[in-house]
Design a protein around this motif. Sequence first.
Motif, PDB file in Angstrom:
ATOM      1  N   GLY A 313      46.748  20.405  43.202  1.00  0.00           N
ATOM      2  CA  GLY A 313      47.538  20.548  43.881  1.00  0.00           C
ATOM      3  C   GLY A 313      49.002  20.632  43.142  1.00  0.00           C
ATOM      4  O   GLY A 313      49.138  20.007  41.963  1.00  0.00           O
ATOM      5  N   PHE A 314      50.054  20.965  43.549  1.00  0.00           N
ATOM      6  CA  PHE A 314      51.369  21.206  42.974  1.00  0.00           C
ATOM      7  C   PHE A 314      52.241  20.139  43.030  1.00  0.00           C
ATOM      8  O   PHE A 314      53.105  20.002  42.270  1.00  0.00           O
ATOM      9  CB  PHE A 314      52.043  22.331  43.784  1.00  0.00           C
ATOM     10  CG  PHE A 314      51.558  23.616  43.761  1.00  0.00           C
ATOM     11  CD1 PHE A 314      50.608  24.142  42.774  1.00  0.00           C
ATOM     12  CD2 PHE A 314      51.864  24.734  44.760  1.00  0.00           C
ATOM     13  CE1 PHE A 314      49.799  25.231  42.853  1.00  0.00           C
ATOM     14  CE2 PHE A 314      51.171  26.051  44.643  1.00  0.00           C
ATOM     15  CZ  PHE A 314      50.414  26.297  43.849  1.00  0.00           C
ATOM     16  N   ASP A 315      51.821  18.761  43.716  1.00  0.00           N
ATOM     17  CA  ASP A 315      52.649  17.677  43.468  1.00  0.00           C
ATOM     18  C   ASP A 315      51.654  16.954  42.363  1.00  0.00           C
ATOM     19  O   ASP A 315      52.033  15.491  42.291  1.00  0.00           O
ATOM     20  CB  ASP A 315      52.580  16.848  44.820  1.00  0.00           C
ATOM     21  CG  ASP A 315      53.512  17.859  45.632  1.00  0.00           C
ATOM     22  OD1 ASP A 315      54.680  18.092  45.350  1.00  0.00           O
ATOM     23  OD2 ASP A 315      53.109  18.174  46.627  1.00  0.00           O
ATOM     24  N   PHE A 394      56.534  19.235  46.978  1.00  0.00           N
ATOM     25  CA  PHE A 394      56.283  20.397  47.399  1.00  0.00           C
ATOM     26  C   PHE A 394      55.438  20.459  48.706  1.00  0.00           C
ATOM     27  O   PHE A 394      55.704  21.435  49.511  1.00  0.00           O
ATOM     28  CB  PHE A 394      55.363  21.193  46.453  1.00  0.00           C
ATOM     29  CG  PHE A 394      54.815  22.458  46.714  1.00  0.00           C
ATOM     30  CD1 PHE A 394      55.506  23.539  46.771  1.00  0.00           C
ATOM     31  CD2 PHE A 394      53.570  22.460  47.484  1.00  0.00           C
ATOM     32  CE1 PHE A 394      54.982  24.921  47.097  1.00  0.00           C
ATOM     33  CE2 PHE A 394      52.932  23.793  47.518  1.00  0.00           C
ATOM     34  CZ  PHE A 394      53.902  24.809  47.716  1.00  0.00           C
ATOM     35  N   GLY A 395      54.592  19.553  48.849  1.00  0.00           N
ATOM     36  CA  GLY A 395      53.625  19.566  50.126  1.00  0.00           C
ATOM     37  C   GLY A 395      54.545  19.516  51.604  1.00  0.00           C
ATOM     38  O   GLY A 395      53.869  20.049  52.441  1.00  0.00           O
ATOM     39  N   ALA A 396      55.435  18.862  51.470  1.00  0.00           N
ATOM     40  CA  ALA A 396      56.289  18.807  52.560  1.00  0.00           C
ATOM     41  C   ALA A 396      57.660  19.679  52.493  1.00  0.00           C
ATOM     42  O   ALA A 396      58.471  19.541  53.552  1.00  0.00           O
ATOM     43  CB  ALA A 396      56.804  17.474  52.722  1.00  0.00           C
ATOM     44  N   ARG A 397      57.699  20.369  51.400  1.00  0.00           N
ATOM     45  CA  ARG A 397      58.907  21.109  51.063  1.00  0.00           C
ATOM     46  C   ARG A 397      60.185  20.330  51.031  1.00  0.00           C
ATOM     47  O   ARG A 397      61.181  20.602  51.714  1.00  0.00           O
ATOM     48  CB  ARG A 397      59.049  22.420  52.057  1.00  0.00           C
ATOM     49  CG  ARG A 397      57.875  23.189  52.185  1.00  0.00           C
ATOM     50  CD  ARG A 397      57.354  23.807  50.884  1.00  0.00           C
ATOM     51  NE  ARG A 397      56.394  25.047  51.073  1.00  0.00           N
ATOM     52  CZ  ARG A 397      55.082  24.677  51.133  1.00  0.00           C
ATOM     53  NH1 ARG A 397      54.599  23.710  51.068  1.00  0.00           N
ATOM     54  NH2 ARG A 397      54.438  26.115  51.179  1.00  0.00           N
ATOM     55  N   ARG A 398      60.289  19.201  50.608  1.00  0.00           N
ATOM     56  CA  ARG A 398      61.212  18.159  51.120  1.00  0.00           C
ATOM     57  C   ARG A 398      61.972  17.654  49.620  1.00  0.00           C
ATOM     58  O   ARG A 398      61.426  17.373  48.527  1.00  0.00           O
ATOM     59  CB  ARG A 398      60.375  16.771  51.608  1.00  0.00           C
ATOM     60  CG  ARG A 398      61.330  15.561  52.043  1.00  0.00           C
ATOM     61  CD  ARG A 398      60.556  14.545  52.562  1.00  0.00           C
ATOM     62  NE  ARG A 398      61.258  13.402  52.847  1.00  0.00           N
ATOM     63  CZ  ARG A 398      60.895  11.896  52.993  1.00  0.00           C
ATOM     64  NH1 ARG A 398      59.761  11.900  52.954  1.00  0.00           N
ATOM     65  NH2 ARG A 398      61.564  11.098  53.326  1.00  0.00           N
ATOM     66  N   PRO A 635      49.664  27.420  55.681  1.00  0.00           N
ATOM     67  CA  PRO A 635      50.057  28.883  55.832  1.00  0.00           C
ATOM     68  C   PRO A 635      48.769  29.877  55.658  1.00  0.00           C
ATOM     69  O   PRO A 635      48.757  30.723  56.460  1.00  0.00           O
ATOM     70  CB  PRO A 635      51.231  29.078  54.764  1.00  0.00           C
ATOM     71  CG  PRO A 635      51.876  27.394  54.890  1.00  0.00           C
ATOM     72  CD  PRO A 635      50.410  26.695  54.729  1.00  0.00           C
ATOM     73  N   ASN A 636      48.204  29.739  54.549  1.00  0.00           N
ATOM     74  CA  ASN A 636      47.329  30.630  54.276  1.00  0.00           C
ATOM     75  C   ASN A 636      46.141  30.921  55.093  1.00  0.00           C
ATOM     76  O   ASN A 636      45.302  31.812  55.060  1.00  0.00           O
ATOM     77  CB  ASN A 636      46.850  30.706  52.810  1.00  0.00           C
ATOM     78  CG  ASN A 636      47.844  31.176  51.626  1.00  0.00           C
ATOM     79  OD1 ASN A 636      48.720  31.765  52.032  1.00  0.00           O
ATOM     80  ND2 ASN A 636      47.733  30.421  50.507  1.00  0.00           N
ATOM     81  N   ASP A 637      45.791  29.806  56.123  1.00  0.00           N
ATOM     82  CA  ASP A 637      44.909  30.009  57.185  1.00  0.00           C
ATOM     83  C   ASP A 637      44.978  31.013  58.168  1.00  0.00           C
ATOM     84  O   ASP A 637      44.194  31.467  58.724  1.00  0.00           O
ATOM     85  CB  ASP A 637      44.619  28.596  57.976  1.00  0.00           C
ATOM     86  CG  ASP A 637      44.044  27.318  57.130  1.00  0.00           C
ATOM     87  OD1 ASP A 637      43.313  27.814  55.876  1.00  0.00           O
ATOM     88  OD2 ASP A 637      44.469  26.273  57.017  1.00  0.00           O
ATOM     89  N   TYR A 708      51.515  29.587  46.500  1.00  0.00           N
ATOM     90  CA  TYR A 708      51.672  28.233  46.693  1.00  0.00           C
ATOM     91  C   TYR A 708      50.276  27.891  47.431  1.00  0.00           C
ATOM     92  O   TYR A 708      50.527  26.701  48.360  1.00  0.00           O
ATOM     93  CB  TYR A 708      52.861  28.502  48.131  1.00  0.00           C
ATOM     94  CG  TYR A 708      54.200  28.381  47.443  1.00  0.00           C
ATOM     95  CD1 TYR A 708      54.431  28.252  46.245  1.00  0.00           C
ATOM     96  CD2 TYR A 708      55.087  29.403  48.086  1.00  0.00           C
ATOM     97  CE1 TYR A 708      55.813  28.356  45.772  1.00  0.00           C
ATOM     98  CE2 TYR A 708      56.548  29.614  47.666  1.00  0.00           C
ATOM     99  CZ  TYR A 708      56.719  28.952  46.346  1.00  0.00           C
ATOM    100  OH  TYR A 708      57.984  29.182  45.790  1.00  0.00           O
ATOM    101  N   GLU A 709      49.412  28.416  47.228  1.00  0.00           N
ATOM    102  CA  GLU A 709      48.113  27.718  47.872  1.00  0.00           C
ATOM    103  C   GLU A 709      47.428  26.663  46.872  1.00  0.00           C
ATOM    104  O   GLU A 709      47.015  26.934  45.507  1.00  0.00           O
ATOM    105  CB  GLU A 709      46.855  29.091  47.655  1.00  0.00           C
ATOM    106  CG  GLU A 709      45.579  28.519  48.064  1.00  0.00           C
ATOM    107  CD  GLU A 709      45.459  27.757  49.529  1.00  0.00           C
ATOM    108  OE1 GLU A 709      45.216  26.569  49.493  1.00  0.00           O
ATOM    109  OE2 GLU A 709      45.933  28.392  50.563  1.00  0.00           O
ATOM    110  N   GLN A 710      47.372  25.353  47.341  1.00  0.00           N
ATOM    111  CA  GLN A 710      47.141  24.201  46.431  1.00  0.00           C
ATOM    112  C   GLN A 710      45.626  23.992  46.547  1.00  0.00           C
ATOM    113  O   GLN A 710      44.918  23.379  45.504  1.00  0.00           O
ATOM    114  CB  GLN A 710      47.695  23.135  47.045  1.00  0.00           C
ATOM    115  CG  GLN A 710      49.325  23.088  46.949  1.00  0.00           C
ATOM    116  CD  GLN A 710      49.771  21.686  47.349  1.00  0.00           C
ATOM    117  OE1 GLN A 710      49.850  20.797  46.255  1.00  0.00           O
ATOM    118  NE2 GLN A 710      50.307  21.575  48.411  1.00  0.00           N
ATOM    119  N   ARG A 711      44.947  24.496  47.474  1.00  0.00           N
ATOM    120  CA  ARG A 711      43.467  24.173  47.609  1.00  0.00           C
ATOM    121  C   ARG A 711      42.558  25.163  46.414  1.00  0.00           C
ATOM    122  O   ARG A 711      43.154  26.309  46.083  1.00  0.00           O
ATOM    123  CB  ARG A 711      42.851  24.546  48.949  1.00  0.00           C
ATOM    124  CG  ARG A 711      43.511  23.663  49.875  1.00  0.00           C
ATOM    125  CD  ARG A 711      43.034  24.095  51.225  1.00  0.00           C
ATOM    126  NE  ARG A 711      43.695  25.209  51.621  1.00  0.00           N
ATOM    127  CZ  ARG A 711      43.784  25.949  52.822  1.00  0.00           C
ATOM    128  NH1 ARG A 711      43.061  25.403  53.998  1.00  0.00           N
ATOM    129  NH2 ARG A 711      44.385  27.153  53.182  1.00  0.00           N
TER     130      ARG A 711
END
Length: 811
Positions: A313-315, A394-398, A635-637, A708-711
């Motif tokens: 994960g990016f976080d 990152f996950g919430a772009r916050r 998003p990538n779904d 930006y795909e964390q999975r």
Amino acid sequence: MNLNIKLRQLVCAALVGMAFPAFSQVTYQAPPKAIADLVNAPSTPSVSFSKDGEWMMLLERADNPSIEELSQPELRIAGLRINPATSGPSRSRGVENIKIRKTKSGEEIQITGLPSKASMGSFSLSKDEKYLAFINTESNGISLWVVDLSTFAAKKLTDGILNDVMGNVLIWTPENQLLVKAVNPARGAMPQAPSAPAGPVVQETSGNAAPSRTYQDLLSNPYDETLFAYFMDSQLQLISLDGTSKTVGPKAMIKSFDLSPDGSYILVDIIKRPFSYLVPASRFPYDVEIWSKTGQKVKTLAQIPLDEVRPTGFDATVTGPRNINWRADKPAVLYWAEAQDGGDGKVEMEEREIVYTLAAPFSGQKQKLATTSLRFGGIAWSTDDFAVLNERWFGARREIRSVIDPSNPGAGKKVIIDRSYDDIYNDPGDPMFTENEYGRNVLIRKGNVLFMTSEGGSPEGSMPFLSTFDTKTKEQEILWRSQAPYYERAVKLLSDDGSEFITIKESTDIQPNYWLVNTKKRIAPQQITNFAHPFESIKNINKQLVKYKRNDGLDLSAVIYTPEGYDPKSDGPLPVLMWAYPREYKSAEIAAQVRGSKYRFTRLSWGSPIYWVTQGYAIMDQTEMPIVGEGDKEPNDYFIEQLVANAEAAIDHIVELGIGDRNRIAVGGHSYGAFMTANLLSHTDLFAAGIARSGAYNRTLTPFGFQYEQRTYWEAPEVYFNMSPFSFAHKVKTPILLIHGQADNNSGTFPIQSERYYNALKGHGATARLVFLPNESHGYAAKESILHTLYEMDSWLDKYVKNKNKIDTSK
């Protein structure tokens, strides 16, 4: 073994191992003259202002290197690219000239005594701004130079002794001496490769998960380790303005170093073994030491372990101290962050990170300064009772920004901004900075009021502004805003009340230049630079920002360029080159925001699609390709369906405007834009041709995340399969041009991505062409490579787009 022979052998072995598809070797070609002339246009100097804004430094950069220069020996180890002859980066292209320009009078002064055939960099002003230091890369080393700003004369202080392999290389002391990182004088000759390996290369894991993204240029054998240790071997030296020097501290594999603001201590990061074959040097273990200014070790502050094992994960982040820095507002106080969640962003915690400080003489206990609920993102310092703490997730772009009182940590923090950092319509901006008595950047403020600059996003495009932001009331007052038909940004504040400042101003056909603005005095803004328009041949082309809707109602935008004098009513539709780069969002409302400005200067870089406006094309640039997944949805779904919908909407709009010929539209992009292009050609027949540069096409080769795909692949195998153009190579019926640098250094875009994708296309009878550019990395540098890339693109567009109707389909 001779270095050149070894490198040639390595290159040959790599080429054999890659098993490139058979195709003929061609010589470098050039595009049409109108395009080549634009490529060869002179570059515009970069500008740096003095602390008070009374003068500016103009740095004139060299043109693109030749392919011969780019083909010099290069070591690619530990994620670094090293020129073994200089102990510096192998692909740097420096500044060739320096001038000083007085802001108000316009007087311009040429610095004398500069090195011949200069390749200068690492410019640094002394704290009193009496001297300018820089380094110069020569054929066999990197030397230190200084300019006396009272005489505007440069002189050489050292021979080519500096070590610029990794991290910083110089810093001024308060006494106007230079602390530099030099090559260890006793390191000797470069180690020679063994004639035969001592044994196999073995890696082993003992059950602990160690996911890692795909990195380039890693260590691969014991000889690589020896070379890395050799080129990192450094010695700090103190250089006086008369050129005399003395060593400071022991020799070591010095990663970076920094003086305390008062110059009394040195913070030194020292890389140590074991090295890794899985991650680059930035993640190797290292010790953080505090030295006295004379080089005696005062304390080992932290021992940072090898960073191979990190949660996904990016976080995610490392455990233990990180982001260790000096406070800008104190003589010698360190601060850093420590994750409390084990570095795992999936762990729910209220106090996720703690920020600590430790003051000289560093014998006491660390003190808790603040806590964060998100990842620590840095601190903007001012005075002992005021600083701004930044957090991001990152996950919430916050992002969250809070005011803290460093003198009273128990008082907690006051949140002043809590927002999505993707939201450009409601972006209050970033604070402006000045230098304090230590020469460090601190906030410009008046009491509780900060001065801010923002991009000023709006439905009509960006209109930047200068404002004040009251941290007590959270009220923002706009002091000045860019006005149509210009795009103008405040870059330097000159007065305490924000009434006088320097801007950089541009318009569609007006080259960016610097202006002196005073909103209090009733005088017109004063232009203080007069950089010439570098692209006169396209000065009068048409440019428009267009807005349209996707089939689900999402607002989209793009910038369209058409040839000078073009009128769709009288001239009819044109062939189109659509250029784009997808981006993921967590909010449809934010994804729909207009980005960019129709008033930006039309500047061409080596990879720009705008060149083809000279060849009679309409260019649809910055074509928004948002991929949205709100809430718990990723998003990538929805990547393919939304990507196709974006393309359909863009084509429909340019056709409805009468500008584009629906049957003659090409799509292209670089890197993730290349990935987008291949996907569009796999799942639609909307386009006449595609151009994909330096892309990745098989996501199973980047199994621990991409973009930006964390999975990981194992968490979302269907997503990885469905997003991979390689999976659908059998569906591509549209001609596609693939271009890739053979020495691509970008994570995930190994050249094998283009090689294997081309083989898949070829195996299924697609019309495709693969061009490998020798010695080029992810961005292309050599003039010959750039011109040849444009030649290939022009030839492809001319055959399959502009003259599509003339193709003989009977064969």
